[in-house]
Write a protein that holds these residues in place. Structure first.
Motif, PDB file in Angstrom:
ATOM      1  N   GLY A   2       0.812  -1.212   0.000  1.00 46.98           N
ATOM      2  CA  GLY A   2       0.000   0.000   0.000  1.00 46.98           C
ATOM      3  C   GLY A   2       0.839   1.252   0.000  1.00 46.98           C
ATOM      4  N   TRP A   3       1.931   1.256   0.769  1.00 48.58           N
ATOM      5  CA  TRP A   3       2.812   2.427   0.772  1.00 48.58           C
ATOM      6  C   TRP A   3       3.504   2.600  -0.575  1.00 48.58           C
ATOM      7  N   GLY A   4       3.839   1.490  -1.223  1.00 47.99           N
ATOM      8  CA  GLY A   4       4.437   1.607  -2.553  1.00 47.99           C
ATOM      9  C   GLY A   4       3.451   2.167  -3.567  1.00 47.99           C
ATOM     10  N   LEU A   5       2.220   1.666  -3.568  1.00 50.18           N
ATOM     11  CA  LEU A   5       1.206   2.179  -4.494  1.00 50.18           C
ATOM     12  C   LEU A   5       0.798   3.596  -4.141  1.00 50.18           C
ATOM     13  N   ASN A   6       0.933   3.971  -2.877  1.00 48.78           N
ATOM     14  CA  ASN A   6       0.580   5.330  -2.461  1.00 48.78           C
ATOM     15  C   ASN A   6       1.442   6.367  -3.169  1.00 48.78           C
ATOM     16  N   ILE A   7       2.661   5.997  -3.535  1.00 53.05           N
ATOM     17  CA  ILE A   7       3.506   6.914  -4.298  1.00 53.05           C
ATOM     18  C   ILE A   7       2.869   7.205  -5.649  1.00 53.05           C
ATOM     19  N   VAL A   8       2.375   6.164  -6.297  1.00 50.47           N
ATOM     20  CA  VAL A   8       1.825   6.313  -7.642  1.00 50.47           C
ATOM     21  C   VAL A   8       0.453   6.971  -7.602  1.00 50.47           C
ATOM     22  N   VAL A   9      -0.424   6.483  -6.728  1.00 50.65           N
ATOM     23  CA  VAL A   9      -1.815   6.949  -6.703  1.00 50.65           C
ATOM     24  C   VAL A   9      -1.983   8.153  -5.790  1.00 50.65           C
ATOM     25  N   GLY A  10      -1.472   8.058  -4.559  1.00 46.90           N
ATOM     26  CA  GLY A  10      -1.711   9.113  -3.588  1.00 46.90           C
ATOM     27  C   GLY A  10      -0.898  10.364  -3.814  1.00 46.90           C
ATOM     28  N   LEU A  11       0.378  10.227  -4.190  1.00 44.73           N
ATOM     29  CA  LEU A  11       1.243  11.389  -4.359  1.00 44.73           C
ATOM     30  C   LEU A  11       1.249  11.902  -5.792  1.00 44.73           C
ATOM     31  N   ALA A  12       1.396  11.005  -6.767  1.00 49.13           N
ATOM     32  CA  ALA A  12       1.469  11.436  -8.167  1.00 49.13           C
ATOM     33  C   ALA A  12       0.108  11.503  -8.847  1.00 49.13           C
ATOM     34  N   GLY A  13      -0.933  10.901  -8.242  1.00 47.25           N
ATOM     35  CA  GLY A  13      -2.264  10.968  -8.810  1.00 47.25           C
ATOM     36  C   GLY A  13      -2.452  10.130 -10.058  1.00 47.25           C
ATOM     37  N   LEU A  14      -1.692   9.039 -10.210  1.00 49.49           N
ATOM     38  CA  LEU A  14      -1.783   8.162 -11.378  1.00 49.49           C
ATOM     39  C   LEU A  14      -2.510   6.879 -10.975  1.00 49.49           C
ATOM     40  N   LEU A  15      -3.690   6.657 -11.529  1.00 48.26           N
ATOM     41  CA  LEU A  15      -4.506   5.509 -11.155  1.00 48.26           C
ATOM     42  C   LEU A  15      -3.933   4.243 -11.784  1.00 48.26           C
ATOM     43  N   ASP A  16      -3.405   3.360 -10.947  1.00 47.79           N
ATOM     44  CA  ASP A  16      -2.730   2.144 -11.396  1.00 47.79           C
ATOM     45  C   ASP A  16      -3.531   0.931 -10.943  1.00 47.79           C
ATOM     46  N   VAL A  65       2.118   5.078 -21.271  1.00 45.77           N
ATOM     47  CA  VAL A  65       0.990   5.799 -20.673  1.00 45.77           C
ATOM     48  C   VAL A  65       1.323   7.253 -20.382  1.00 45.77           C
ATOM     49  N   LEU A  66       2.372   7.777 -21.012  1.00 43.77           N
ATOM     50  CA  LEU A  66       2.779   9.147 -20.712  1.00 43.77           C
ATOM     51  C   LEU A  66       1.702  10.164 -21.068  1.00 43.77           C
ATOM     52  N   ARG A  67       0.928   9.900 -22.113  1.00 43.17           N
ATOM     53  CA  ARG A  67      -0.078  10.859 -22.561  1.00 43.17           C
ATOM     54  C   ARG A  67      -1.485  10.527 -22.057  1.00 43.17           C
ATOM     55  N   LEU A  68      -1.604   9.516 -21.219  1.00 44.97           N
ATOM     56  CA  LEU A  68      -2.925   9.082 -20.765  1.00 44.97           C
ATOM     57  C   LEU A  68      -3.216   9.611 -19.367  1.00 44.97           C
ATOM     58  N   ARG A  69      -4.516   9.823 -19.112  1.00 49.39           N
ATOM     59  CA  ARG A  69      -4.946  10.284 -17.803  1.00 49.39           C
ATOM     60  C   ARG A  69      -6.218   9.549 -17.413  1.00 49.39           C
ATOM     61  N   GLY A  70      -6.508   9.570 -16.112  1.00 44.48           N
ATOM     62  CA  GLY A  70      -7.795   9.102 -15.617  1.00 44.48           C
ATOM     63  C   GLY A  70      -8.134   7.677 -15.985  1.00 44.48           C
ATOM     64  N   ASP A  71      -9.343   7.494 -16.542  1.00 39.25           N
ATOM     65  CA  ASP A  71      -9.843   6.161 -16.850  1.00 39.25           C
ATOM     66  C   ASP A  71      -8.983   5.454 -17.885  1.00 39.25           C
ATOM     67  N   TYR A  72      -8.478   6.190 -18.864  1.00 40.93           N
ATOM     68  CA  TYR A  72      -7.656   5.571 -19.905  1.00 40.93           C
ATOM     69  C   TYR A  72      -6.367   5.003 -19.316  1.00 40.93           C
ATOM     70  N   LEU A  73      -5.782   5.744 -18.377  1.00 38.57           N
ATOM     71  CA  LEU A  73      -4.578   5.252 -17.695  1.00 38.57           C
ATOM     72  C   LEU A  73      -4.890   3.990 -16.906  1.00 38.57           C
ATOM     73  N   ALA A  74      -6.042   3.979 -16.223  1.00 38.09           N
ATOM     74  CA  ALA A  74      -6.425   2.812 -15.429  1.00 38.09           C
ATOM     75  C   ALA A  74      -6.602   1.581 -16.316  1.00 38.09           C
ATOM     76  N   ILE A  75      -7.217   1.763 -17.492  1.00 40.32           N
ATOM     77  CA  ILE A  75      -7.441   0.624 -18.388  1.00 40.32           C
ATOM     78  C   ILE A  75      -6.124   0.047 -18.887  1.00 40.32           C
ATOM     79  N   VAL A  76      -5.176   0.906 -19.243  1.00 42.16           N
ATOM     80  CA  VAL A  76      -3.889   0.429 -19.754  1.00 42.16           C
ATOM     81  C   VAL A  76      -3.109  -0.295 -18.660  1.00 42.16           C
ATOM     82  N   THR A  77      -3.094   0.246 -17.457  1.00 41.72           N
ATOM     83  CA  THR A  77      -2.381  -0.423 -16.366  1.00 41.72           C
ATOM     84  C   THR A  77      -3.042  -1.757 -16.023  1.00 41.72           C
ATOM     85  N   LEU A  78      -4.359  -1.815 -16.108  1.00 41.72           N
ATOM     86  CA  LEU A  78      -5.057  -3.082 -15.893  1.00 41.72           C
ATOM     87  C   LEU A  78      -4.624  -4.108 -16.940  1.00 41.72           C
ATOM     88  N   GLY A  79      -4.544  -3.677 -18.196  1.00 45.01           N
ATOM     89  CA  GLY A  79      -4.086  -4.573 -19.254  1.00 45.01           C
ATOM     90  C   GLY A  79      -2.658  -5.029 -19.038  1.00 45.01           C
TER      91      GLY A  79
END
Length: 505
Positions: free
Chosen positions: A204-218, A265-279
């Protein structure tokens, strides 16, 4: 006319509350009739049968709508019914649950909806929610209703409280975690469960860097967890490396995969970023299943070298000439020794993750993450490179997942693709969101709740996941932004912090 309006208003409120209670009863009935009303069982002749529990369904269809009825009354201005009835139900159910857990004969004579004390205690939690909602509605009414200014002031107060609680709870939780194995209730089962909890705290602390601090939905964070686990498994079996030798390599390999994910995923945001990371997470899992020559396919990798104590293995009967942990220290062999050692190893790894995250947050890269989270366009206008910022967030977050994966493989001695499904990513993301994005202490509390609560409720069997889901719903209704949510930037403009303190005063 005034008397008529005063009498019709409560009537309308009661009618609306009764309407919602009926709809709630229908919903509870549809959800619980199959999940609770029928329970399958296997008889001695291996014949599948079932037993009915319709009385439990009826009680649920009565108690839950009653709580909904009182909630609607409280939110509509009629505060005394939820305040009085909720308070009485809270006291009665919790007192009964305490008597039941203590084994008191008085518990059997009390009129209660359920036989199991923990189930009655859960409904007592619902009564607390009704009672607290009435108090909250009264305070809102006194302070001027639900205006924008009132809501903003309330959110600011809650964020300040969460921040102060984090400073107090953090050291307390660390001290408790360190002494748990030496307490009377710190048996092998408890410590082993806490090892699992601490693993998810680290994730959770590792993902918090990506989601909580950088705001990138992974949604594919489990892929890096798998990379770390398989890296240690291959290094251990093929090259004979120990856990400590493989740990930095596993982290570096996971970080490399994090960069590989970051570029597309450099140009992706929000839902599109989430879909790519899921894939991406699913791609890693499918590769692990199909690349049988390297990963073992669905069978996974077994006989992975377990962690030892500086060259001293935790084995009862080692090979000739090898000294073990218990013989070196003159102790009797006990499997608890290894579990306790694993517990302190994962605590050390988690605290390192926490320390590095806090330090990075105060550095320019951490402030760049927060700027990216608040507004990527403004971040770019200020001269911050979003490409490097995103890549560093993905890489560092993935590195800590690789460390956790390496520990997981060393603890289990076996890894397979079944351990790295999408549900694991969902659980880790839920821990971050429930704890409060950006809050380190909140993530730890959420991991303890999400991973530890099902273990505590394991004796409830049939009701375990229903109770778990109900508690999650209550928390998200009560604290929609997380248990300890505050997103105050590390760096504020000159003078703004002082003005904020004056405004709060």
């Amino acid at each position: 006319m005034a008397a008529t309006s005063q009498t019709t208003a409560p009537t309308n409120i009661f009618f609306q509350a009764a309407k919602e209670a009926v709809l709630t009863a229908l919903l509870v009935g549809m959800l619980s009739i199959l999940m609770v009303g029928y329970q399958t069982e296997v008889l001695q002749g291996q014949t599948m049968s079932y037993v009915t529990r319709f009385d439990d369904v009826i009680w649920a269809m009565v108690l839950v709508p009653a709580g909904r009825f009182l909630l609607v009354l409280g939110r509509s201005g009629l505060l005394w019914p939820p305040f009085v009835l909720g308070g009485l139900a809270m006291i009665y159910l919790f007192t009964a649950a305490i008597l039941g857990l203590a084994g008191s004969p008085l518990y059997q004579s009390l009129p209660l909806p359920y036989d199991q004390p923990m189930v009655n205690a859960i409904f007592g939690v619902g009564a607390i929610f009704v009672f607290a909602a009435a108090i909250k509605a009264h305070r809102t009414k006194v302070k001027g209703g639900h205006t924008l200014e009132v809501r903003e002031a309330a959110e600011a107060r809650q964020a300040n409280i969460a921040k102060n609680l984090s400073r107090i709870l953090g050291p307390i939780l660390i001290v408790i975690a360190l002494i748990v194995p030496w307490t009377p209730w710190g048996d092998r089962a408890v410590v082993d469960s806490l090892v699992l909890v601490m693993t998810y705290v680290m994730l959770g602390w590792g993902l918090n860097i990506v989601v909580g601090l950088a705001g990138l939905l992974d949604l594919g964070y489990v892929a890096f967890y798998a990379v770390g686990a398989y890296t240690y498994g291959k290094l251990s079996i093929d090259l004979g490396l120990t856990f400590w030798e493989s740990l930095p390599i596993a982290g570096a390999m996971a970080a490399l995969f994090g960069v590989a994910l970051g570029f597309p995923v450099l140009r992706l945001r929000g839902d599109y970023l989430a879909i790519v990371t899921l894939g991406f997470g699913e791609i890693i899992r499918i590769v692990l299943i199909n690349w049988q020559e390297f990963t073992g396919g669905p069978n996974g990798i077994g006989n992975i070298t377990r962690i030892d104590f500086f060259g001293l293995p935790f084995e009862r009967n080692p090979a000739p000439g090898i000294e073990t942990f218990h013989t070196f220290f003159g102790l009797d062999f006990n499997t608890t020794h290894r579990v306790i050692f694993l517990y302190y190893v994962i605590i050390a790894l988690a605290l390192i993750t926490n320390f590095v995250t806090i330090r990075l947050r105060k550095l320019p890269i951490g402030r760049a993450w927060e700027a990216l989270r608040e507004d990527e366009t403004a971040c770019r206008a200020l001269g911050i490179n979003p490409t490097n910022t995103k890549l560093t967030a993905f890489a560092i977050g993935a590195m800590f997942a690789g460390f956790a994966g390496s520990f997981f493989a060393a603890r289990q001695g076996f890894v397979s693709p079944e351990s790295f499904t999408f549900i694991e990513s969902a659980v880790i993301l839920s821990i971050v969101v429930l704890g409060g994005m950006g809050s380190q202490v909140g993530v730890a509390l959420a991991a303890l709740l999400l991973i530890g609560l099902p273990e505590v409720l394991r004796d409830l069997s049939l009701y375990r996941m229903l109770v778990f889901g109900g508690v999650m719903v209550l928390i998200m209704l009560w604290r929609p932004k997380g248990l300890l949510a505050y997103r105050e930037p590390t760096l504020l403009l000159f003078g703004r912090r002082g003005k904020k303190k004056e405004a709060q005063a």
